[in-house]
Design an enzyme around this catalytic site. Structure first.
Site, PDB file in Angstrom:
ATOM      1  N   ASP A 397       0.863  -1.170   0.000  1.00 23.25           N
ATOM      2  CA  ASP A 397       0.000   0.000   0.000  1.00 23.25           C
ATOM      3  C   ASP A 397       0.908   1.231   0.000  1.00 23.25           C
ATOM      4  O   ASP A 397       2.099   1.124   0.299  1.00 23.25           O
ATOM      5  CB  ASP A 397      -0.890  -0.047   1.249  1.00 23.25           C
ATOM      6  CG  ASP A 397      -1.713   1.203   1.417  1.00 23.25           C
ATOM      7  OD1 ASP A 397      -2.332   1.625   0.430  1.00 23.25           O
ATOM      8  OD2 ASP A 397      -1.735   1.764   2.523  1.00 23.25           O
ATOM      9  N   THR A 399       0.038   4.826   1.365  1.00 21.61           N
ATOM     10  CA  THR A 399      -0.038   5.686   2.543  1.00 21.61           C
ATOM     11  C   THR A 399       0.238   4.909   3.826  1.00 21.61           C
ATOM     12  O   THR A 399      -0.446   3.935   4.126  1.00 21.61           O
ATOM     13  CB  THR A 399      -1.420   6.346   2.634  1.00 21.61           C
ATOM     14  OG1 THR A 399      -1.694   6.999   1.397  1.00 21.61           O
ATOM     15  CG2 THR A 399      -1.470   7.344   3.771  1.00 21.61           C
ATOM     16  N   ASP A 596      -1.311  -0.974   6.147  1.00 23.87           N
ATOM     17  CA  ASP A 596      -1.471  -0.506   7.521  1.00 23.87           C
ATOM     18  C   ASP A 596      -2.890  -0.102   7.871  1.00 23.87           C
ATOM     19  O   ASP A 596      -3.160   0.274   9.015  1.00 23.87           O
ATOM     20  CB  ASP A 596      -0.541   0.682   7.787  1.00 23.87           C
ATOM     21  CG  ASP A 596      -1.059   1.968   7.153  1.00 23.87           C
ATOM     22  OD1 ASP A 596      -1.692   1.882   6.078  1.00 23.87           O
ATOM     23  OD2 ASP A 596      -0.828   3.047   7.726  1.00 23.87           O
TER      24      ASP A 596
END
Length: 708
Positions: A397, A399, A596
């Site tokens: 991912d 961000t 996250d």
């Protein structure tokens, strides 16, 4: 938890029972399901150590008496009769076998009743046969025919063999329990970082000291200078700098103000603050870390199935070989043939004890996951540890994974006549009245440049556009192009600069001071400093890097170009991320997914190995098989390297165990006797068995010193 602690087996984690004891599957000592701070050694280790030392005290004279004929001049034979020597051996060996070895007989009998034969089956049968035979030789010598007797007519006794075997197995148990205890030592020290008590604020404004077990979510707690943060929560009053090196490894204290999260067991600095408890007890991050490592250490790698499959047939086969050994020696061996048959049958049982086979995988897993935890990598299960070395594609991912996950000040562009520091000081001063995330980024950027902004004299927030107010007597406008135009300021001269910064993925904020254009400030989610080095390590290991993100395509492609990623897809929903991972797997890739957020959870679950950032959400960490406590992608490279080292270590251990048994059993059965006259005494067989277990334990413990 209330009531008696739950214990489980390190080799059979599905076994759970209240209180300590032995595993009904394999007989191994159970260990606590939840690691807790404690003083001194584990009760099981203390008890086994006591049994060993007392047994050793009785075994040494037993051994001396049995070997007395080999002492020059045979002083004991001239002092004591043969019958008295036999009775002394009986008296000394009995407490060793029946008390010191009682735990082995209990476990062996349990394995026979449950029809799940294990190492203790062989130990119990072997020592029981040697001891029982010798007891009959002392109490009822007349029942033995000549084939059981030595040249002098006396019955051969094996008290020393039974005692020495029991003592050596006890030594092996002590060493094993101590090794297992050491693997949890770091976790217990980590738990001990949390304070035992805290100060709770009462409804009437008073204070009371309470134990951590009494704290409930919603409680208001006061944390004074130098104290540990008691539980996870948020600051509601006051501010301070907190040393979070326990979690992040960074020595610089982190400033905490109202609304910001704090983590249990981190160290408060100079300030006093009041926090609201949010996660307590087993829900704190500290408890989660300990629980995850404990679960990983008890979990079973797929490679363990090889050892399990062999063990199912191994013990019955050894019992069969032992019976055959007795039969062949009894029929074809030299006089006293029956005595030789018993000795060699017992030696087969003892040397074939599958201690090393049983320890091969669990010890490496326990030590490997413990070493990973020290490096900030938490394995939830052994399957993730095994699979990670095979990963050839890493899906990430953007961000919070590749980037810091929060806006940071990346550029200040003042108009002619203004300096960067003056522009930033006034802008940050106005933002002190705002709670917007971008305001926090501007304030942090100013502080990072050594600027201490003043409090605003006036402040007004205009939803969706920006903020206006007065700082140090000057009128300041901060926000969009429209907001400035509404206040009579035209930002035309900075529009080209603004577009260039936006193309690089930045958010642009215009600044006007005293009705004149003063410049602009650019904020962006900055790529983590550690990301390029982490990706370089992974590429060097042959791993392909793919980014799947829900962010805008322009920003995603900029990050992809900057990091030279192999493939980038943007504007994806959570289920679309999981679908892309499935497509990669269908094409033959072994995929690890690193993320996250909640939106990453489906993809984390779909991947062969899910990797969560410890700085992310609980959902991500619960879904993933691996958690990087520091949120540093270099942890993936470390974890992958450790995975390879651990699996190599396990294969070495299994090789040691299999080769040891393949060579040891025939030697114990006496196949070398016709050629060399060599027989393996049961005592030597027991020593060899213990050394094989020690070789496996020692090899596994080498993982503690692996450089990552």
């Amino acid at each position: 938890m209330n009531g008696e602690a739950v214990y489980t087996c390190p080799m059979h984690p599905e076994v759970r029972q209240p209180g300590a004891g032995a595993c009904p599957e394999c007989g191994m000592a159970l260990e606590p399901l939840v690691v807790k701070p404690q003083s001194g050694a584990e009760p099981e280790l203390r008890e086994m150590r006591r049994r060993f030392w007392i047994s050793l005290a009785f075994t040494l004279p037993t051994f001396v008496l049995a070997m007395s004929e080999l002492i020059p001049g045979q002083p004991l034979q001239h002092t004591l009769t043969t019958a008295l020597l036999a009775w002394l051996q009986f008296a000394l060996a009995t407490p060793v076998v029946l008390w010191g070895g009682a735990v082995f007989f209990q476990r062996g009998w349990a394995s026979i009743r449950s029809r799940k034969l294990n190492m203790f089956t062989l130990i119990a049968i072997g020592t029981g046969a040697a001891y029982g035979y010798s007891v009959l030789g002392v109490l009822l010598p007349s029942i033995f025919p000549p084939s059981f007797r030595a040249e002098g007519g006396e019955v051969q006794l094996y008290f020393e063999a039974a005692a020495v075997i029991t003592t050596l197995v006890l030594l092996g148990q002590v060493l094993e329990l101590r090794a297992r205890s050491e693997t949890q030592g770091a976790l217990q020290k980590l738990l001990e970082l949390a304070p035992r008590t805290t100060t709770r604020l009462t409804a009437d404004g008073g204070e009371q000291q309470v134990s951590l077990e009494q704290v409930r979510p919603g409680d208001r707690l006061r944390v004074r200078p130098g104290e540990k943060v008691p539980v996870d929560g948020r600051v509601v009053e006051g501010s301070s700098a907190i040393d979070e090196s326990m979690l992040t490894g960074e020595p610089i204290p982190v400033e905490k103000t109202p609304g910001q999260p704090v983590t249990g067991a981190t160290l408060n600095g100079r300030g006093t603050f009041v926090m609201r408890a949010e996660r307590v007890g087993a829900d704190t991050l500290l408890a989660q870390i300990v629980r995850m490592v404990g679960e990983a250490q008890r979990s079973r790698a797929p490679i363990q199935r090889v050892a399990d499959a062999v063990a199912v047939y191994f013990v019955p086969a050894v019992v069969g070989v032992s019976i055959a050994t007795f039969g062949v020696w009894a029929l074809l061996g030299p006089a006293p043939s029956m005595s030789y048959g018993i000795v060699n049958a017992v030696a087969v049982l003892i040397i074939a004890c599958p201690c090393a086979l049983g320890l091969a995988t669990p010890m490496s897993i326990m030590v490997g996951t413990g070493r990973a935890a020290r490096a900030g990598v938490l394995f939830r299960n052994a399957e993730a540890l095994e699979t990670l070395e095979q990963v050839d594609t890493l899906v990430v991912d953007k961000t919070g994974t590749l980037t810091e996950g929060r806006p940071s000040l990346v550029a200040v562009r003042p108009s002619p006549g203004w300096s960067e520091s003056e522009l930033l000081s006034l802008a940050a001063g106005l933002e002190r009245g705002s709670e917007h995330p971008l305001a926090g980024a501007i304030l942090a950027g100013a502080q990072g440049r050594g600027i201490t902004p003043k409090e605003p004299d006036e402040f007004e927030s205009i939803t969706g556009q920006g903020v206006v107010g007065r700082v140090e007597g000057r009128q300041v406008v901060l926000g969009s192009r429209k907001l400035l135009q509404d206040h009579g300021v035209d930002p035309q001269s900075l529009l080209e600069t603004a577009e260039t910064l936006r193309a690089e993925g930045a958010t642009v904020i215009f600044v006007a001071i005293d009705n004149a254009l003063a410049g602009l400030i650019a904020l962006a989610d900055r790529i983590k400093d550690t990301t390029p080095a982490a990706l370089a390590l992974l590429r060097a290991a042959g791993v392909r890097i793919v980014m799947l993100t829900g962010d805008h395509r322009t920003t995603a492609e900029r990050v992809g170009r900057e990091l030279d990623l192999d493939w980038v897809e943007a504007e994806l929903l959570p289920d679309e991320k999981a679908r892309r991972v499935k497509e990669l797997q269908a094409a033959g890739a072994v995929v690890a997914m690193a993320g996250d957020g909640i939106n990453d959870a489906p993809a984390l679950a779909q991947a062969q190995v899910g990797i969560a950032m410890g700085t992310g959400t609980d959902v991500a960490m619960e879904t993933a098989g691996v958690t990087l406590v520091k949120g540093d992608l270099r942890g993936i490279a470390r974890a992958r390297a450790l995975s390879g080292r651990t699996m190599r270590n396990i294969r070495q251990n299994l090789f040691f165990a299999f080769v040891y048994n393949a060579l040891g059993v025939p030697v114990a059965a006496g196949v070398l006797y016709p050629l060399t006259g060599l027989l393996l005494n049961p005592m030597l067989a027991s020593a060899a068995m213990t050394l094989s277990s020690l070789s496996v334990i020692g090899n596994a413990l080498r993982l503690r010193d692996v450089e990552l």
